[in-house]
Design a protein around this motif. Structure first.
Motif, PDB file in Angstrom:
ATOM      1  N   GLU A  12      43.937  40.123  42.245  1.00 38.03           N
ATOM      2  CA  GLU A  12      44.086  39.313  43.462  1.00 38.03           C
ATOM      3  C   GLU A  12      42.726  38.907  44.025  1.00 38.03           C
ATOM      4  O   GLU A  12      42.520  37.760  44.427  1.00 38.03           O
ATOM      5  N   LEU A  13      41.786  39.866  44.039  1.00 34.87           N
ATOM      6  CA  LEU A  13      40.447  39.583  44.562  1.00 34.87           C
ATOM      7  C   LEU A  13      39.728  38.561  43.684  1.00 34.87           C
ATOM      8  O   LEU A  13      39.066  37.642  44.188  1.00 34.87           O
ATOM      9  N   ALA A  14      39.849  38.698  42.361  1.00 28.43           N
ATOM     10  CA  ALA A  14      39.210  37.761  41.436  1.00 28.43           C
ATOM     11  C   ALA A  14      39.788  36.360  41.604  1.00 28.43           C
ATOM     12  O   ALA A  14      39.042  35.365  41.603  1.00 28.43           O
ATOM     13  N   LYS A  15      41.115  36.261  41.747  1.00 34.04           N
ATOM     14  CA  LYS A  15      41.745  34.956  41.940  1.00 34.04           C
ATOM     15  C   LYS A  15      41.279  34.310  43.245  1.00 34.04           C
ATOM     16  O   LYS A  15      40.964  33.113  43.289  1.00 34.04           O
ATOM     17  N   HIS A 148      30.731  32.457  38.968  1.00 38.71           N
ATOM     18  CA  HIS A 148      32.005  31.976  38.423  1.00 38.71           C
ATOM     19  C   HIS A 148      32.271  32.585  37.048  1.00 38.71           C
ATOM     20  O   HIS A 148      33.409  32.968  36.735  1.00 38.71           O
ATOM     21  N   ALA A 149      31.237  32.681  36.223  1.00 35.41           N
ATOM     22  CA  ALA A 149      31.392  33.261  34.884  1.00 35.41           C
ATOM     23  C   ALA A 149      31.804  34.730  34.975  1.00 35.41           C
ATOM     24  O   ALA A 149      32.699  35.184  34.251  1.00 35.41           O
ATOM     25  N   PHE A 150      31.155  35.469  35.877  1.00 30.31           N
ATOM     26  CA  PHE A 150      31.476  36.884  36.070  1.00 30.31           C
ATOM     27  C   PHE A 150      32.918  37.062  36.541  1.00 30.31           C
ATOM     28  O   PHE A 150      33.686  37.843  35.984  1.00 30.31           O
ATOM     29  N   VAL A 151      33.300  36.317  37.568  1.00 29.34           N
ATOM     30  CA  VAL A 151      34.635  36.458  38.153  1.00 29.34           C
ATOM     31  C   VAL A 151      35.708  35.978  37.175  1.00 29.34           C
ATOM     32  O   VAL A 151      36.764  36.607  37.040  1.00 29.34           O
ATOM     33  N   SER A 152      35.451  34.871  36.458  1.00 33.47           N
ATOM     34  CA  SER A 152      36.418  34.346  35.493  1.00 33.47           C
ATOM     35  C   SER A 152      36.715  35.357  34.402  1.00 33.47           C
ATOM     36  O   SER A 152      37.872  35.551  34.005  1.00 33.47           O
ATOM     37  N   GLU A 153      35.667  35.999  33.899  1.00 30.82           N
ATOM     38  CA  GLU A 153      35.844  36.996  32.842  1.00 30.82           C
ATOM     39  C   GLU A 153      36.745  38.125  33.318  1.00 30.82           C
ATOM     40  O   GLU A 153      37.655  38.564  32.601  1.00 30.82           O
ATOM     41  N   ILE A 154      36.491  38.608  34.550  1.00 33.82           N
ATOM     42  CA  ILE A 154      37.311  39.682  35.111  1.00 33.82           C
ATOM     43  C   ILE A 154      38.751  39.208  35.302  1.00 33.82           C
ATOM     44  O   ILE A 154      39.706  39.902  34.947  1.00 33.82           O
TER      45      ILE A 154
END
Length: 312
Positions: A12-15, A148-154
């Motif tokens: 939820e946090l990543a989204k 964005h790359a970090f969060v997208s991967e997660i």
């Protein structure tokens, strides 16, 4: 927090963060703070330290700081160690200041000998402000790209994990019901295997593999009890005696499917699995291999129990 709720919280946090970044709906400082919370859950030490730099500013004494000075395009002169050392929020504030300065600049409406000088000064100031905005915006864009790359991967990793868990849980529930209905003794032995695998030492692994073999034997006894008879499969007469567990499982399969190819695959998988859990009792087996063998045992039993009552 339970594992499931923890996983859901991370997803939820990543989204939410992805939406914040892609829709530009919050400040840089808010993004970094929220990303730091995500990094505390799942980020590497390097990512956590980088986000700390983006909150408090960079330094010239840490190799991660130096590395991300380059990644985020902050250097003015690497050799002279000059660059934009401030945090992201400071760069954003500087962008707004330069924009305000640019908006306030006007070409003077004058004439005479000083007119050309005044116009040149204003033009230079406009050019410098535009260059500063471009350079600072480049830093911001690179930081957001890294973020964005970090969060997208997660996010996509957790989405896949959640989907995989959902698929396996549904299948597990289905298989557990079939096992309980057809061979309840097998279901009672599964927690013992899982408990010993969790211990991880060699003796516990050996005991878990012994139990895996007993699970297969109990399964054979439940679905095809021993008898004095024989059965012909592939031109071979197979004994169905009490100690012929694999034969009896293969007989059960033989009575339910017509495909010789599928029968052969079942037979080979069963033989390989039985051999590995049997020899693994006496040989050193890693906990990872033991877990794989247990999972293979469980999935094979589930696949066999899903066979139709009569495929003829």
């Amino acid at each position: 927090m339970a594992d499931q709720s923890r996983s859901e919280h991370i997803l939820e946090l990543a989204k939410e963060l992805l939406d914040d970044i892609e829709l530009s709906r919050t400040s840089a400082e808010s993004l970094i703070l929220k990303a730091s919370r995500l990094a505390r859950w799942v980020g590497s030490e390097e990512i956590r330290y980088w986000l700390k730099l983006e909150m408090g500013g960079y330094n010239g004494s840490n190799e991660i700081s130096i590395k991300y000075m380059g990644i985020t395009g902050r250097w003015l002169n690497r050799e002279k160690q000059t660059g934009y050392w401030g945090p992201l929020a400071q760069q954003e504030a500087a962008i707004e200041a330069e924009k305000a300065k640019l908006a306030a600049l006007r070409t003077p409406d004058s004439s005479g000998e000083w007119a050309s000088v005044a116009i040149a000064n204003v033009t230079n100031a406009m050019t410098q402000a535009s260059n500063n905005i471009s350079r600072l915006s480049g830093i911001r864009t690179r930081v957001l790209a890294q973020l964005h790359a970090f969060v997208s991967e997660i996010y996509y990793e957790k989405q896949f994990d959640s989907l995989s868990e959902s698929i396996f849980e549904r299948y597990k529930s289905d298989v557990d019901s079939l096992i309980a209905e057809s061979c309840g003794d097998v279901l009672e032995q599964i927690p013992s295997v899982m408990s010993r695998l969790a211990e991880g030492d060699q003796e516990a692994i050996s005991q878990s593999l012994t139990t895996c073999r007993r699970v297969i034997d109990s399964f054979a006894d439940s679905i095809f009890p021993p008898s004095e008879e024989t059965i012909e499969i592939g031109g071979n007469q197979l004994s169905l005696a009490a100690n012929r567990h694999q034969n009896r499982i293969n007989a059960y399969i033989h009575q339910r499917i017509d495909s010789n190819t599928r029968k052969k695959r079942f037979r080979q998988n069963l033989a390989n699995l039985y051999d590995r859990v049997s020899t693994g009792v006496h040989n050193e087996v890693t906990v990872e291999e033991a877990r794989a063998l247990f999972l293979n045992t469980y999935l094979l039993i589930g696949e066999i129990l899903h066979l139709p009552s009569n495929d003829a």
